[in-house]
Write a protein that holds these residues in place. Sequence first.
Motif, PDB file in Angstrom:
ATOM      1  N   ALA A  82      53.278  35.205  -5.272  1.00 31.33           N
ATOM      2  CA  ALA A  82      53.511  35.079  -4.006  1.00 31.33           C
ATOM      3  C   ALA A  82      52.424  35.613  -2.881  1.00 31.33           C
ATOM      4  N   TYR A  83      52.178  36.617  -3.368  1.00 30.34           N
ATOM      5  CA  TYR A  83      51.135  37.528  -2.286  1.00 30.34           C
ATOM      6  C   TYR A  83      49.757  36.488  -2.368  1.00 30.34           C
ATOM      7  N   ARG A  84      49.546  36.033  -3.775  1.00 35.28           N
ATOM      8  CA  ARG A  84      48.289  34.954  -3.716  1.00 35.28           C
ATOM      9  C   ARG A  84      48.201  33.789  -2.944  1.00 35.28           C
ATOM     10  N   ARG A  85      49.445  33.386  -2.529  1.00 36.49           N
ATOM     11  CA  ARG A  85      49.734  32.353  -1.725  1.00 36.49           C
ATOM     12  C   ARG A  85      49.591  32.594  -0.458  1.00 36.49           C
ATOM     13  N   ILE A  86      49.624  33.803   0.025  1.00 41.19           N
ATOM     14  CA  ILE A  86      49.553  34.075   1.333  1.00 41.19           C
ATOM     15  C   ILE A  86      48.266  33.644   2.230  1.00 41.19           C
ATOM     16  N   ARG A  87      48.056  33.034   3.263  1.00 38.68           N
ATOM     17  CA  ARG A  87      46.951  32.592   4.042  1.00 38.68           C
ATOM     18  C   ARG A  87      47.286  33.080   5.554  1.00 38.68           C
ATOM     19  N   PRO A  88      46.063  33.634   5.975  1.00 39.87           N
ATOM     20  CA  PRO A  88      44.776  33.877   5.697  1.00 39.87           C
ATOM     21  C   PRO A  88      44.778  35.104   4.526  1.00 39.87           C
ATOM     22  N   VAL A  89      43.889  35.296   3.490  1.00 38.79           N
ATOM     23  CA  VAL A  89      43.810  36.334   2.964  1.00 38.79           C
ATOM     24  C   VAL A  89      43.156  37.586   3.507  1.00 38.79           C
ATOM     25  N   THR A  90      43.975  38.660   3.646  1.00 36.93           N
ATOM     26  CA  THR A  90      43.300  39.795   4.314  1.00 36.93           C
ATOM     27  C   THR A  90      43.243  41.009   3.398  1.00 36.93           C
ATOM     28  N   VAL A  91      42.661  42.031   3.976  1.00 40.35           N
ATOM     29  CA  VAL A  91      42.380  43.208   3.134  1.00 40.35           C
ATOM     30  C   VAL A  91      43.950  43.967   2.713  1.00 40.35           C
ATOM     31  N   ARG A  92      44.423  43.955   3.386  1.00 40.96           N
ATOM     32  CA  ARG A  92      46.140  44.618   3.201  1.00 40.96           C
ATOM     33  C   ARG A  92      46.593  43.602   1.837  1.00 40.96           C
ATOM     34  N   ILE A  93      46.592  42.459   2.118  1.00 42.36           N
ATOM     35  CA  ILE A  93      47.434  41.596   1.134  1.00 42.36           C
ATOM     36  C   ILE A  93      46.529  41.798  -0.402  1.00 42.36           C
ATOM     37  N   LEU A  94      45.234  41.763  -0.087  1.00 43.63           N
ATOM     38  CA  LEU A  94      44.281  42.043  -1.496  1.00 43.63           C
ATOM     39  C   LEU A  94      44.602  43.343  -2.131  1.00 43.63           C
ATOM     40  N   LYS A  95      44.814  44.389  -1.227  1.00 49.71           N
ATOM     41  CA  LYS A  95      44.938  45.662  -1.959  1.00 49.71           C
ATOM     42  C   LYS A  95      46.336  45.505  -2.475  1.00 49.71           C
ATOM     43  N   ILE A  96      47.365  45.054  -2.100  1.00 48.66           N
ATOM     44  CA  ILE A  96      48.707  44.986  -2.619  1.00 48.66           C
ATOM     45  C   ILE A  96      48.588  44.304  -3.801  1.00 48.66           C
ATOM     46  N   ILE A  97      47.754  43.460  -3.935  1.00 48.50           N
ATOM     47  CA  ILE A  97      47.854  42.488  -5.307  1.00 48.50           C
ATOM     48  C   ILE A  97      46.937  43.368  -6.338  1.00 48.50           C
ATOM     49  N   GLY A  98      46.045  44.040  -5.766  1.00 46.90           N
ATOM     50  CA  GLY A  98      45.245  44.929  -6.466  1.00 46.90           C
ATOM     51  C   GLY A  98      46.407  46.231  -7.060  1.00 46.90           C
ATOM     52  N   GLN A  99      46.844  46.798  -6.346  1.00 47.01           N
ATOM     53  CA  GLN A  99      47.775  47.788  -6.347  1.00 47.01           C
ATOM     54  C   GLN A  99      49.012  47.440  -7.669  1.00 47.01           C
ATOM     55  N   LEU A 100      49.623  46.206  -7.464  1.00 50.94           N
ATOM     56  CA  LEU A 100      50.398  45.641  -8.368  1.00 50.94           C
ATOM     57  C   LEU A 100      49.806  45.349  -9.696  1.00 50.94           C
ATOM     58  N   SER A 101      48.720  44.838  -9.775  1.00 55.49           N
ATOM     59  CA  SER A 101      47.973  44.505 -10.879  1.00 55.49           C
ATOM     60  C   SER A 101      47.695  45.756 -11.781  1.00 55.49           C
ATOM     61  N   ALA A 102      47.218  46.787 -10.929  1.00 54.42           N
ATOM     62  CA  ALA A 102      46.784  47.870 -11.622  1.00 54.42           C
ATOM     63  C   ALA A 102      47.966  49.085 -12.026  1.00 54.42           C
ATOM     64  N   GLU A 103      48.802  48.907 -11.283  1.00 51.81           N
ATOM     65  CA  GLU A 103      49.960  50.059 -11.518  1.00 51.81           C
ATOM     66  C   GLU A 103      50.999  49.462 -12.082  1.00 51.81           C
ATOM     67  N   GLU A 104      51.340  48.185 -12.246  1.00 46.73           N
ATOM     68  CA  GLU A 104      52.573  47.711 -12.814  1.00 46.73           C
ATOM     69  C   GLU A 104      52.160  46.748 -13.902  1.00 46.73           C
ATOM     70  N   LYS A 105      50.822  46.271 -13.934  1.00 47.52           N
ATOM     71  CA  LYS A 105      50.658  45.340 -15.080  1.00 47.52           C
ATOM     72  C   LYS A 105      49.408  45.777 -15.919  1.00 47.52           C
ATOM     73  N   HIS A 106      48.843  47.001 -15.508  1.00 50.62           N
ATOM     74  CA  HIS A 106      47.733  47.413 -16.159  1.00 50.62           C
ATOM     75  C   HIS A 106      46.478  46.499 -16.355  1.00 50.62           C
ATOM     76  N   ASP A 107      46.498  45.665 -15.441  1.00 52.96           N
ATOM     77  CA  ASP A 107      45.588  44.712 -15.182  1.00 52.96           C
ATOM     78  C   ASP A 107      44.416  45.019 -14.555  1.00 52.96           C
ATOM     79  N   TYR A 108      43.392  46.077 -14.912  1.00 50.28           N
ATOM     80  CA  TYR A 108      42.781  46.672 -13.978  1.00 50.28           C
ATOM     81  C   TYR A 108      41.371  45.669 -13.697  1.00 50.28           C
ATOM     82  N   ASP A 109      41.124  44.760 -14.515  1.00 42.00           N
ATOM     83  CA  ASP A 109      40.129  43.715 -14.212  1.00 42.00           C
ATOM     84  C   ASP A 109      40.544  43.038 -12.914  1.00 42.00           C
ATOM     85  N   THR A 110      41.694  42.324 -12.753  1.00 42.00           N
ATOM     86  CA  THR A 110      41.989  41.710 -11.605  1.00 42.00           C
ATOM     87  C   THR A 110      42.185  42.607 -10.355  1.00 42.00           C
ATOM     88  N   ALA A 111      42.485  43.904 -10.745  1.00 42.49           N
ATOM     89  CA  ALA A 111      42.513  44.939  -9.639  1.00 42.49           C
ATOM     90  C   ALA A 111      41.343  45.234  -9.078  1.00 42.49           C
TER      91      ALA A 111
END
Length: 229
Positions: A144-173
């Motif tokens: 859902a966050y990836r569908r948000i437009r326009p893409v902002t720094v805040r949204i990118l950082k939220i996706i990065g945080q969720l990817s790193a802390e919840e999914k341990h997907d550090y490459d995406t983060a």
Amino acid sequence: NVELQSAASPGYRTDLISVLFKIDFDASAHFAEVLLENNSTIIVFDVATSFRVICVNRGPMSIIKLKTAVEDGKKVASQYKENNKGKTLQVLLDELSAPPKPPTPPKIEVRKEPNPVSNSQISEEELQAKAYLERGDIDRAIMAYRRIRPVTVRILKIIGQLSAEEKHDYDTAIECYELALKMQDETDDNLPDTLLRLGICYYRCGKFDLAINCHTRALSLYESARRRD
């Protein structure tokens, strides 16, 4: 011998670099020659033997020249024995042969949510993403966050945080934080936070040089901001 020929062979572990150790020693060094089952011989030095690096010649097969430092080795062994009084030989051998523990991750505090805003300031799409989060559906929240437009720094950082802390997907983060960095300039108050988060992800991936660079830059920006205040 067989080992030397194998190490020098171009087809042998191309991901590794061949290294030859040349050791100079005299009668004061305690060693033994051990014959292996394949009829090759290895030299085994006393456990208290220390070595000094004399020179390193780099090439297709790097050569490292060493020299025994017997007295230094005795001092190290004596100190080790003093520090481990009461331990049996088996315990000491088990400790010495145990694999090293992985480094402890740095304890760095970051804000729970990058640049939080009130619900009245966000879009319907982001409200939907937050609803998924509240239900614990991390995958749908990220989508859902990836569908948000326009893409902002805040949204990118939220996706990065969720990817790193919840999914341990550090490459995406890392991808999200790097993109966020490109959208920020040196005067952005949130730039140090982005660098800090990116540095932690680099650390988790074992990219220590990049992690140090990010944290060093973040620290410099924090200190500059403190001086201005």
